[in-house]
Design a protein around this motif. Structure first.
Motif, PDB file in Angstrom:
ATOM      1  N   ALA A 258      45.729  42.538  85.338  1.00  0.00           N
ATOM      2  CA  ALA A 258      46.566  41.548  85.327  1.00  0.00           C
ATOM      3  C   ALA A 258      47.632  41.976  83.905  1.00  0.00           C
ATOM      4  CB  ALA A 258      46.000  40.149  84.994  1.00  0.00           C
ATOM      5  N   VAL A 259      48.574  41.323  83.844  1.00  0.00           N
ATOM      6  CA  VAL A 259      49.437  41.577  82.491  1.00  0.00           C
ATOM      7  C   VAL A 259      49.690  40.158  82.014  1.00  0.00           C
ATOM      8  CG1 VAL A 259      51.086  42.527  81.563  1.00  0.00           C
ATOM      9  CG2 VAL A 259      50.295  43.880  83.489  1.00  0.00           C
ATOM     10  N   ILE A 260      49.560  39.896  80.857  1.00  0.00           N
ATOM     11  CA  ILE A 260      50.062  38.633  80.284  1.00  0.00           C
ATOM     12  C   ILE A 260      50.463  38.683  78.683  1.00  0.00           C
ATOM     13  CG2 ILE A 260      47.549  37.759  79.462  1.00  0.00           C
ATOM     14  CD1 ILE A 260      48.860  34.923  80.330  1.00  0.00           C
ATOM     15  N   ASP A 261      51.706  38.394  78.581  1.00  0.00           N
ATOM     16  CA  ASP A 261      52.091  38.437  77.173  1.00  0.00           C
ATOM     17  C   ASP A 261      52.454  39.891  76.750  1.00  0.00           C
ATOM     18  OD1 ASP A 261      52.598  35.968  76.594  1.00  0.00           O
ATOM     19  OD2 ASP A 261      51.340  35.691  74.734  1.00  0.00           O
ATOM     20  N   GLY A 262      52.490  40.871  77.792  1.00  0.00           N
ATOM     21  CA  GLY A 262      52.436  42.308  77.476  1.00  0.00           C
ATOM     22  C   GLY A 262      51.253  42.944  77.347  1.00  0.00           C
ATOM     23  N   ILE A 263      50.224  42.115  77.315  1.00  0.00           N
ATOM     24  CA  ILE A 263      48.793  42.600  77.261  1.00  0.00           C
ATOM     25  C   ILE A 263      48.115  42.738  78.558  1.00  0.00           C
ATOM     26  CG2 ILE A 263      46.370  42.306  76.332  1.00  0.00           C
ATOM     27  CD1 ILE A 263      47.655  40.350  74.394  1.00  0.00           C
TER      28      ILE A 263
ATOM     29  N   CYS B 287      34.789  54.323  83.016  1.00  0.00           N
ATOM     30  CA  CYS B 287      35.777  54.797  83.845  1.00  0.00           C
ATOM     31  C   CYS B 287      36.372  53.695  84.692  1.00  0.00           C
ATOM     32  CB  CYS B 287      35.131  55.845  84.995  1.00  0.00           C
ATOM     33  SG  CYS B 287      34.635  57.107  84.155  1.00  0.00           S
ATOM     34  N   GLY B 288      35.640  53.030  85.377  1.00  0.00           N
ATOM     35  CA  GLY B 288      36.476  51.913  86.296  1.00  0.00           C
ATOM     36  C   GLY B 288      37.514  51.048  85.614  1.00  0.00           C
ATOM     37  N   THR B 289      37.214  50.459  84.396  1.00  0.00           N
ATOM     38  CA  THR B 289      38.064  49.655  83.646  1.00  0.00           C
ATOM     39  C   THR B 289      39.191  50.520  83.192  1.00  0.00           C
ATOM     40  OG1 THR B 289      36.257  48.024  83.568  1.00  0.00           O
ATOM     41  CG2 THR B 289      38.064  48.036  81.939  1.00  0.00           C
ATOM     42  N   VAL B 290      38.755  51.478  82.534  1.00  0.00           N
ATOM     43  CA  VAL B 290      39.747  52.502  81.764  1.00  0.00           C
ATOM     44  C   VAL B 290      40.978  52.719  82.911  1.00  0.00           C
ATOM     45  CG1 VAL B 290      40.357  54.634  81.142  1.00  0.00           C
ATOM     46  CG2 VAL B 290      38.530  53.443  79.872  1.00  0.00           C
ATOM     47  N   ASN B 291      40.367  53.188  84.071  1.00  0.00           N
ATOM     48  CA  ASN B 291      41.358  53.472  85.182  1.00  0.00           C
ATOM     49  C   ASN B 291      42.293  52.422  85.585  1.00  0.00           C
ATOM     50  OD1 ASN B 291      40.428  56.177  84.727  1.00  0.00           O
ATOM     51  ND2 ASN B 291      39.270  56.097  86.591  1.00  0.00           N
ATOM     52  N   ASP B 292      41.596  51.286  85.858  1.00  0.00           N
ATOM     53  CA  ASP B 292      42.442  50.182  86.436  1.00  0.00           C
ATOM     54  C   ASP B 292      43.459  49.908  85.561  1.00  0.00           C
ATOM     55  OD1 ASP B 292      41.318  49.837  88.951  1.00  0.00           O
ATOM     56  OD2 ASP B 292      40.138  48.358  88.544  1.00  0.00           O
ATOM     57  N   ILE B 293      43.304  49.922  83.910  1.00  0.00           N
ATOM     58  CA  ILE B 293      44.339  49.571  83.203  1.00  0.00           C
ATOM     59  C   ILE B 293      45.489  50.618  83.201  1.00  0.00           C
ATOM     60  CG2 ILE B 293      44.670  49.247  80.584  1.00  0.00           C
ATOM     61  CD1 ILE B 293      42.038  48.109  80.332  1.00  0.00           C
ATOM     62  N   CYS B 294      45.143  51.868  83.258  1.00  0.00           N
ATOM     63  CA  CYS B 294      46.135  52.881  83.522  1.00  0.00           C
ATOM     64  C   CYS B 294      46.765  52.725  84.757  1.00  0.00           C
ATOM     65  CB  CYS B 294      45.469  54.190  83.590  1.00  0.00           C
ATOM     66  SG  CYS B 294      44.296  54.684  82.154  1.00  0.00           S
ATOM     67  N   MET B 295      46.474  52.332  85.983  1.00  0.00           N
ATOM     68  CA  MET B 295      47.034  52.301  87.280  1.00  0.00           C
ATOM     69  C   MET B 295      48.117  50.994  87.060  1.00  0.00           C
ATOM     70  SD  MET B 295      45.493  54.189  88.765  1.00  0.00           S
ATOM     71  CE  MET B 295      44.384  55.209  87.998  1.00  0.00           C
ATOM     72  N   ILE B 296      48.263  50.408  86.371  1.00  0.00           N
ATOM     73  CA  ILE B 296      49.352  49.394  86.422  1.00  0.00           C
ATOM     74  C   ILE B 296      50.425  49.726  85.305  1.00  0.00           C
ATOM     75  CG2 ILE B 296      48.379  47.670  84.577  1.00  0.00           C
ATOM     76  CD1 ILE B 296      49.007  45.607  86.953  1.00  0.00           C
ATOM     77  N   GLY B 297      49.851  50.965  84.509  1.00  0.00           N
ATOM     78  CA  GLY B 297      50.962  51.353  83.611  1.00  0.00           C
ATOM     79  C   GLY B 297      50.673  51.049  82.169  1.00  0.00           C
ATOM     80  N   GLY B 298      49.386  50.623  81.999  1.00  0.00           N
ATOM     81  CA  GLY B 298      48.974  50.510  80.373  1.00  0.00           C
ATOM     82  C   GLY B 298      48.168  51.641  79.995  1.00  0.00           C
ATOM     83  N   THR B 299      47.977  51.541  78.754  1.00  0.00           N
ATOM     84  CA  THR B 299      47.130  52.472  77.935  1.00  0.00           C
ATOM     85  C   THR B 299      45.972  51.726  77.331  1.00  0.00           C
ATOM     86  OG1 THR B 299      48.997  53.941  77.174  1.00  0.00           O
ATOM     87  CG2 THR B 299      47.188  54.015  75.714  1.00  0.00           C
ATOM     88  N   PRO B 300      44.659  52.247  77.773  1.00  0.00           N
ATOM     89  CA  PRO B 300      43.571  51.237  77.399  1.00  0.00           C
ATOM     90  C   PRO B 300      43.310  51.149  75.659  1.00  0.00           C
ATOM     91  CG  PRO B 300      42.979  53.189  78.653  1.00  0.00           C
ATOM     92  CD  PRO B 300      44.376  53.310  78.487  1.00  0.00           C
ATOM     93  N   VAL B 301      43.288  50.185  75.413  1.00  0.00           N
ATOM     94  CA  VAL B 301      42.965  50.145  73.873  1.00  0.00           C
ATOM     95  C   VAL B 301      41.426  49.842  73.431  1.00  0.00           C
ATOM     96  CG1 VAL B 301      43.544  48.530  71.893  1.00  0.00           C
ATOM     97  CG2 VAL B 301      45.438  49.243  73.479  1.00  0.00           C
TER      98      VAL B 301
ATOM     99  N   ILE C 213      41.419  45.892  77.514  1.00  0.00           N
ATOM    100  CA  ILE C 213      42.703  45.589  77.214  1.00  0.00           C
ATOM    101  C   ILE C 213      43.348  46.709  77.080  1.00  0.00           C
ATOM    102  CG2 ILE C 213      42.397  43.006  76.558  1.00  0.00           C
ATOM    103  CD1 ILE C 213      42.688  44.029  73.516  1.00  0.00           C
ATOM    104  N   GLY C 214      44.589  46.624  77.533  1.00  0.00           N
ATOM    105  CA  GLY C 214      45.610  47.913  77.037  1.00  0.00           C
ATOM    106  C   GLY C 214      46.957  47.444  76.677  1.00  0.00           C
ATOM    107  N   ARG C 215      47.636  48.167  76.243  1.00  0.00           N
ATOM    108  CA  ARG C 215      49.077  48.058  75.819  1.00  0.00           C
ATOM    109  C   ARG C 215      50.000  48.654  76.830  1.00  0.00           C
ATOM    110  NH1 ARG C 215      50.019  44.467  72.068  1.00  0.00           N
ATOM    111  NH2 ARG C 215      48.604  44.809  70.281  1.00  0.00           N
ATOM    112  N   ARG C 216      51.184  48.420  76.815  1.00  0.00           N
ATOM    113  CA  ARG C 216      52.039  49.032  77.840  1.00  0.00           C
ATOM    114  C   ARG C 216      52.182  50.347  77.405  1.00  0.00           C
ATOM    115  NH1 ARG C 216      56.182  47.117  81.031  1.00  0.00           N
ATOM    116  NH2 ARG C 216      58.182  48.641  81.205  1.00  0.00           N
ATOM    117  N   ASN C 217      52.177  51.267  78.505  1.00  0.00           N
ATOM    118  CA  ASN C 217      52.284  52.754  78.099  1.00  0.00           C
ATOM    119  C   ASN C 217      53.286  53.147  77.501  1.00  0.00           C
ATOM    120  OD1 ASN C 217      52.646  55.602  78.724  1.00  0.00           O
ATOM    121  ND2 ASN C 217      50.621  55.539  79.371  1.00  0.00           N
TER     122      ASN C 217
END
Lengths: 334, 334
Positions: A29-34, A59-73, A131-135
Motif C-alpha cells: 500500500a502507499v499512504i502519504d508517500g510511504i 525477502c518477501g517484504t523487501v521485494n513487495d515494497i520494491c514491486m510497487i516502486g518503493g525503496t525499502p527503508v 516501510i519504504g520510500r518512493r524509489n
C-alpha cells in the motif's frame, strides 16, 4: 477459502483513503508517500535447501515494497514462537535474517515476540512488516514510459499493463516451492534444487534507472499463473506467453511431473516479472541479465487485446489457457 | 524466556540506524521521521467482555504509536487463521476492528491472510503493524518542557523521566487482564469487569497540546509494575508510588485476591502513564480528566533520586518494592 476471506476483509476494512489503498490488493500500500507492506510467514518446514523462514520473511517484504516502486527503508519483525522451539534454531533463523537484511541494505528497527504454549502453534510464525520510500528513479522511469504512451498512475500497479507491453521474467520458476517440498517428510524425493529466496531491490533499482517499466510483481503464492491472471484481470488485458521461453530447471521440471504439480502455479521468492513498454524491452532485459539474480532472464510473453485471459503458446504447438490457481497447489511454502 | 529472547533478537538484529532504533526497546521505532510499530496478538479466548482480538489489535498498535509522540496514519493487518475458525467469528472480529479504527480515525491500508491447517494454531493470530507521523503538537509540548528543564530527546522516550517528574495514570488498572481471565473456562469466577481496550490517540493529543509531557507509556504486558521498572531502568531514576492514589475497580481487586494475582502486574489496553514536569502536572491531569478515557486519572507517584527502584507507599503505611514481573502472571492476554 482465500478469496472468501479477501471478500470479507475488504468488505469490512476496505474503503480507506490512501494513494494505493487496501482495495487495490496490490503488492503493497502507499499512504502519504510511504510504502507499507505486511506479510506473515508460516512455511513448513522452517529450514529448507537455500533458505529458511527468516530469509523468506525478509525477502518477501523487501521485494513487495520494491514491486510497487518503493525503496525499502526499515522492517518490523513480529515473532510468534512455540515453547518447543529450540533457542539454537531460533538463533539460526535470526542470523539468516540478519544476513539477508545486510544483502538488501535494510535494518530491523522494531519488533515483538510472543510465546505460545507448546502445541498451540507449529514452532514459529514470523510477521514481517516494512516501510519504504518512493524509489528515487521512479519518476525518471515513468518519464521514459510517457515518451511512448499515457500512464496515469504514479506507482507501478497491477492495473498498469497495456496491449503490446513485453513481459520479462527474471529467471527460472518453481525453485522455491520445490525446495520446500523436498524438505518435507513423506514426499520421498531428493533434489538439488535450492530456494531462490533473495532480495530484489538492487535488481529493480537497475531497471528503474533504465526506465520504461509499467508494472513489476513477484510470482510468490500461486506462481506465475496467479501473477499473470491478476495482471490480466486488473489491467483488462489478455496475456500471451511463449512456453519455450520460460526458464525451468531440470530438477524442478521432473519434481513437478512426479508430484503432479503445474510448475506455473508453484511459488517463487526471488523472481520478478516486469511489464515494459516494447520500445525499452531489450534494454531492460539486458540490465536484468547483468545481475546474478537476473542471469536467466527472458522475455516470456506480451499483453494483448486479442482475448482477455492468460494463454500460452505451448512447445508442441497450439495454445492452452492458464487459469488462476483454483486452490493452493503447494500450501505453506511461505 | 522473554528476556532471553530479547537478548538474542537484539544481538542478531540490533545495531541498525534509526532515530529511535530497535535497541531502544521503546514502544515504537522512528526512522526518517516515520513512526513504525508491529505487534502480534494471541489473546485467549478471542472474545471477552468489552472486546475481542480485533479491537485489541487495533488499539495496541495505535496506542504504541501515540506513546512515542506519533499520530497514527495507517495500519497493516496480518491474519493467520486456523481452518477451524468460523467465518461468522472472523467477520465479528473484522467488524470490531473496523469500529475501533473508526474511533481512532485510522484506516487499514494493507494486509495479508494465511490459513494454517486445523490443529496448527489456536483459531486466529493477528499481527497489527502501523505507521505514524510526528504529532503536530509534539514540538510545542517539548518546548513547554524546555521552559523548565533540559531534554535532549526529540521523542517521548522511556529514558526521558527525571527526578521530580509527576506520574499520572489515566484510570483504573487490571480491567483488561481480569476481563480476559473471566472469559476463560475453568477459572470459575464471574465478574462484570470489562476490558478497557480503547484507542488513546485523542487523549494523548490533548495532553501534547497542553505541553510538559516527557514520556508516555501504556501499561500492557506486565502491567504498571513492568512499565515503571522499564522507566526506572532506562531513565536511571527511582519511582515512588502512592498506593492510595492508584484507581482499582472493586471487581478487579477481589478477582486478583481470589486468583492470587498482583494487580500491579496485570495488563491493560486502554490506559496510559504520563511523566510530566511538575509545573504542568495539574494542568495535564485536568485535561486527562476531561476525556472519558481519562475520567479516573490521578497523580500516582513521582520520580526520585533517593533510590533507584520502584517503591510504593502502601495504604497501611510503610514502603514496599515493586519488582519487575518475574514471568507473565497472566499469559496470552494480548
Amino acid at each position: 477459502m482465500q478469496s472468501l476471506i479477501k471478500q470479507y476483509v475488504l468488505n469490512r476494512l476496505g474503503g480507506g483513503v490512501a494513494d494505493v489503498p487496501l482495495d487495490a490488493l496490490d503488492d503493497a500500500a502507499v499512504i502519504d508517500g510511504i510504502v507499507l507492506k505486511s506479510d506473515s510467514y508460516t512455511v513448513k518446514p522452517i529450514f529448507f535447501p537455500g533458505g529458511d523462514i527468516g530469509s523468506l520473511a525478509v525477502c518477501g517484504t523487501v521485494n513487495d515494497i520494491c514491486m510497487i516502486g518503493g525503496t525499502p527503508v526499515a522492517l518490523a519483525e513480529g515473532f510468534i514462537l512455540e515453547e518447543g522451539l529450540s533457542i539454537s534454531d531460533f538463533d539460526k533463523i535470526l542470523v539468516s535474517m540478519r544476513s539477508t537484511c545486510d544483502k538488501a541494505g535494510v535494518s530491523v528497527v522494531t519488533g515483538d515476540t510472543k510465546v505460545m504454549e507448546r502445541g498451540a502453534l507449529e514452532k514459529i510464525v514470523i510477521n514481517s512488516s516494512g516501510i519504504g520510500r518512493r524509489n528515487t528513479s521512479l519518476d525518471h522511469n515513468l518519464g521514459v514510459v510517457r515518451k511512448y504512451r499515457n500512464l496515469g498512475s504514479q506507482w507501478l500497479l497491477d492495473s498498469n499493463v497495456r496491449k503490446g507491453d513485453k513481459l520479462i521474467l527474471s529467471g527460472t520458476i518453481g525453485d522455491h516451492g520445490i525446495s520446500v517440498l523436498s524438505a518435507r517428510k513423506g514426499y520421498g524425493f531428493e533434489t538439488r534444487v535450492e530456494s531462490d529466496a533473495a532480495p530484489l531491490n538492487q535488481l529493480t533499482n537497475d531497471l528503474l534507472q533504465i526506465g520504461g517499466v509499467v508494472a513489476m510483481k513477484d510470482p510468490t503464492r500461486g506462481g506465475l499463473a496467479n501473477l499473470l491472471n491478476e495482471w490480466s484481470e486488473k489491467s483488462h488485458v489478455g496475456i500471451l506467453l511463449n512456453e519455450q521461453e520460460i526458464p525451468i530447471k531440470e530438477g524442478v521440471r521432473s519434481a513437478c511431473e512426479m508430484l503432479g504439480l503445474d510448475v506455473m502455479e508453484v511459488g517463487n521468492e526471488g523472481k520478478v516479472v516486469v511489464s515494459v513498454v516494447p520500445e525499452k524491452a531489450e534494454e531492460v532485459l539486458g540490465a536484468m541479465q547483468q545481475r546474478p539474480e537476473g542471469r536467466d532472464a527472458a522475455i516470456v510473453g506480451e499483453a494483448t487485446l486479442e482475448f482477455d485471459v492468460v494463454a500460452m503458446e505451448t512447445v508442441v504447438g497450439g495454445r492452452r489457457i492458464i487459469p488462476p490457481p483454483a486452490g493452493d497447489p503447494v500450501p505453506r511454502i511461505c
